[in-house]
Design a protein around this motif. Sequence first.
Motif, PDB file in Angstrom:
ATOM      1  N   ARG A  65      -6.110  -2.859   7.993  1.00 15.51           N
ATOM      2  CA  ARG A  65      -6.137  -3.037   6.545  1.00 15.51           C
ATOM      3  C   ARG A  65      -4.773  -3.453   6.003  1.00 15.51           C
ATOM      4  NH1 ARG A  65     -10.093   0.131   8.070  1.00 15.51           N
ATOM      5  NH2 ARG A  65     -11.986   0.314   6.815  1.00 15.51           N
ATOM      6  N   LEU A  66      -3.718  -2.875   6.552  1.00 18.48           N
ATOM      7  CA  LEU A  66      -2.379  -3.227   6.103  1.00 18.48           C
ATOM      8  C   LEU A  66      -2.043  -4.664   6.498  1.00 18.48           C
ATOM      9  CD1 LEU A  66       0.155  -2.217   4.699  1.00 18.48           C
ATOM     10  CD2 LEU A  66       1.006  -1.489   6.929  1.00 18.48           C
ATOM     11  N   GLN A  67      -2.413  -5.063   7.712  1.00 12.82           N
ATOM     12  CA  GLN A  67      -2.138  -6.425   8.156  1.00 12.82           C
ATOM     13  C   GLN A  67      -2.880  -7.431   7.294  1.00 12.82           C
ATOM     14  OE1 GLN A  67       0.093  -7.305  10.398  1.00 12.82           O
ATOM     15  NE2 GLN A  67      -0.336  -9.442   9.943  1.00 12.82           N
ATOM     16  N   TYR A  68      -4.092  -7.061   6.874  1.00 13.84           N
ATOM     17  CA  TYR A  68      -4.867  -7.953   6.004  1.00 13.84           C
ATOM     18  C   TYR A  68      -4.133  -8.182   4.683  1.00 13.84           C
ATOM     19  CZ  TYR A  68      -8.607  -9.593   2.968  1.00 13.84           C
ATOM     20  OH  TYR A  68      -9.350 -10.315   2.067  1.00 13.84           O
ATOM     21  N   LEU A  69      -3.577  -7.112   4.129  1.00 17.88           N
ATOM     22  CA  LEU A  69      -2.843  -7.247   2.872  1.00 17.88           C
ATOM     23  C   LEU A  69      -1.586  -8.093   3.041  1.00 17.88           C
ATOM     24  CD1 LEU A  69      -3.037  -3.649   1.343  1.00 17.88           C
ATOM     25  CD2 LEU A  69      -4.022  -5.716   0.386  1.00 17.88           C
ATOM     26  N   ILE A  70      -0.833  -7.816   4.114  1.00 20.23           N
ATOM     27  CA  ILE A  70       0.433  -8.517   4.322  1.00 20.23           C
ATOM     28  C   ILE A  70       0.215 -10.005   4.566  1.00 20.23           C
ATOM     29  CG2 ILE A  70       2.426  -8.709   5.860  1.00 20.23           C
ATOM     30  CD1 ILE A  70       2.226  -5.694   6.283  1.00 20.23           C
ATOM     31  N   SER A  71      -0.850 -10.357   5.296  1.00 24.70           N
ATOM     32  CA  SER A  71      -1.062 -11.748   5.682  1.00 24.70           C
ATOM     33  C   SER A  71      -1.965 -12.512   4.727  1.00 24.70           C
ATOM     34  CB  SER A  71      -1.674 -11.801   7.092  1.00 24.70           C
ATOM     35  OG  SER A  71      -2.931 -11.142   7.122  1.00 24.70           O
ATOM     36  N   TYR A  72      -2.411 -11.874   3.651  1.00 26.88           N
ATOM     37  CA  TYR A  72      -3.292 -12.548   2.699  1.00 26.88           C
ATOM     38  C   TYR A  72      -2.574 -13.757   2.109  1.00 26.88           C
ATOM     39  CZ  TYR A  72      -7.275 -12.674  -0.492  1.00 26.88           C
ATOM     40  OH  TYR A  72      -8.423 -13.032  -1.155  1.00 26.88           O
ATOM     41  N   PRO A  73      -3.217 -14.935   2.069  1.00 29.68           N
ATOM     42  CA  PRO A  73      -2.476 -16.175   1.787  1.00 29.68           C
ATOM     43  C   PRO A  73      -2.126 -16.436   0.334  1.00 29.68           C
ATOM     44  CG  PRO A  73      -4.805 -16.661   2.153  1.00 29.68           C
ATOM     45  CD  PRO A  73      -4.621 -15.193   2.434  1.00 29.68           C
ATOM     46  N   TYR A  74      -2.696 -15.698  -0.611  1.00 29.67           N
ATOM     47  CA  TYR A  74      -2.465 -16.033  -2.009  1.00 29.67           C
ATOM     48  C   TYR A  74      -1.321 -15.204  -2.587  1.00 29.67           C
ATOM     49  CZ  TYR A  74      -6.960 -18.166  -1.204  1.00 29.67           C
ATOM     50  OH  TYR A  74      -7.965 -18.916  -0.672  1.00 29.67           O
ATOM     51  N   GLY A  75      -0.647 -15.770  -3.587  1.00 24.53           N
ATOM     52  CA  GLY A  75       0.564 -15.142  -4.084  1.00 24.53           C
ATOM     53  C   GLY A  75       0.538 -14.781  -5.538  1.00 24.53           C
ATOM     54  N   CYS A  76      -0.621 -14.419  -6.092  1.00 28.02           N
ATOM     55  CA  CYS A  76      -0.662 -13.964  -7.475  1.00 28.02           C
ATOM     56  C   CYS A  76       0.014 -12.598  -7.558  1.00 28.02           C
ATOM     57  CB  CYS A  76      -2.097 -13.886  -7.989  1.00 28.02           C
ATOM     58  SG  CYS A  76      -3.096 -12.613  -7.190  1.00 28.02           S
ATOM     59  N   ILE A  77       0.241 -12.128  -8.752  1.00 33.38           N
ATOM     60  CA  ILE A  77       0.991 -10.878  -8.897  1.00 33.38           C
ATOM     61  C   ILE A  77       0.206  -9.686  -8.361  1.00 33.38           C
ATOM     62  CG2 ILE A  77       0.187 -10.276 -11.241  1.00 33.38           C
ATOM     63  CD1 ILE A  77       3.255  -9.577 -11.741  1.00 33.38           C
ATOM     64  N   GLU A  78      -1.121  -9.714  -8.478  1.00 31.14           N
ATOM     65  CA  GLU A  78      -1.917  -8.609  -7.946  1.00 31.14           C
ATOM     66  C   GLU A  78      -1.780  -8.523  -6.433  1.00 31.14           C
ATOM     67  OE1 GLU A  78      -5.727  -7.787 -10.734  1.00 31.14           O
ATOM     68  OE2 GLU A  78      -5.684  -9.762  -9.810  1.00 31.14           O
ATOM     69  N   GLN A  79      -1.884  -9.680  -5.747  1.00 33.90           N
ATOM     70  CA  GLN A  79      -1.764  -9.677  -4.300  1.00 33.90           C
ATOM     71  C   GLN A  79      -0.339  -9.361  -3.856  1.00 33.90           C
ATOM     72  OE1 GLN A  79      -3.950  -9.638  -1.944  1.00 33.90           O
ATOM     73  NE2 GLN A  79      -2.289  -9.452  -0.468  1.00 33.90           N
ATOM     74  N   THR A  80       0.631  -9.904  -4.564  1.00 31.98           N
ATOM     75  CA  THR A  80       2.030  -9.668  -4.222  1.00 31.98           C
ATOM     76  C   THR A  80       2.355  -8.177  -4.266  1.00 31.98           C
ATOM     77  OG1 THR A  80       2.703 -11.843  -5.069  1.00 31.98           O
ATOM     78  CG2 THR A  80       4.416 -10.164  -4.890  1.00 31.98           C
ATOM     79  N   VAL A  81       1.906  -7.507  -5.322  1.00 32.73           N
ATOM     80  CA  VAL A  81       2.181  -6.075  -5.448  1.00 32.73           C
ATOM     81  C   VAL A  81       1.311  -5.263  -4.494  1.00 32.73           C
ATOM     82  CG1 VAL A  81       2.136  -4.099  -7.026  1.00 32.73           C
ATOM     83  CG2 VAL A  81       2.956  -6.320  -7.833  1.00 32.73           C
ATOM     84  N   SER A  82       0.039  -5.643  -4.373  1.00 32.85           N
ATOM     85  CA  SER A  82      -0.883  -4.879  -3.520  1.00 32.85           C
ATOM     86  C   SER A  82      -0.451  -4.883  -2.062  1.00 32.85           C
ATOM     87  CB  SER A  82      -2.303  -5.457  -3.634  1.00 32.85           C
ATOM     88  OG  SER A  82      -2.823  -5.280  -4.934  1.00 32.85           O
TER      89      SER A  82
END
Length: 258
Positions: A65-82
Amino acid sequence: SGRETASYEIKISIRNPNQRVYHTESYSLEARKTVKAKPQFIPGATGTQMSFTVSKIPPINLEKRLQYLISYPYGCIEQTVSSVFPQLYLNKLTSLSGKQQDKIENNIKNTIKRLNGFQIYPGAFTYWPDGRYPSDWGTSYAGNFLILAKEKGYYVPTNVLNSWIAYQQKAANDWKGHPDKYGRYRDDLNQAYRLYTLALAGKPAMSAMNRMHEMAHLSNQALLRLAAAYALINEKSTARQIMRNVRWSASGGQDDWR
């Protein structure tokens, strides 16, 4: 040209077009019992990694789950912080190697720097880097992370936090809500979250909190967040009073509105 030729080398990044594949096996160990397991590696796959976890509670497959968050390709503020928010507390959930801890430190520090590209005058955060318009939820979410990161000992520029607090206070005091024909506020959760982050920062907007407390037809999500804001400033009796207004369904969940 004729018999002459020319050549040069160029490096091209090659991306594996296949999705990451995760395979998890779980075993229960009884007292004085032994379990033997042989890992099966996927044929043809490079960069295969394996982890082994022993836990008293059912595994939550945290690394996946952590790797999924770190490698998620989009860079909106929600993803960046999450992608980094849970890393503030990861060492409380699992044992980390020195390499993992160093990586987490770099991830958090880099994200704090990256958030500078989201902040605009007069202190709000946009949804995308170099954006022009404030994101209500994104502003509260980013501020929430920065406050807790600072509490954990990470360096957060004072001017970033101060301008964010000033914006949140103004937005909180200016908020009037936009009730629909039934008198329900569709943006009340944004206001409640804004009030919560200000309380978390030690700068509660008391007049705005009290004004919202007197409103009817607030969503349960907003009520819960508002109660949390009062609890943070040690107004426990008011928090309990608000909690009594939360309407729970027969199935144990929450109804959206009261």
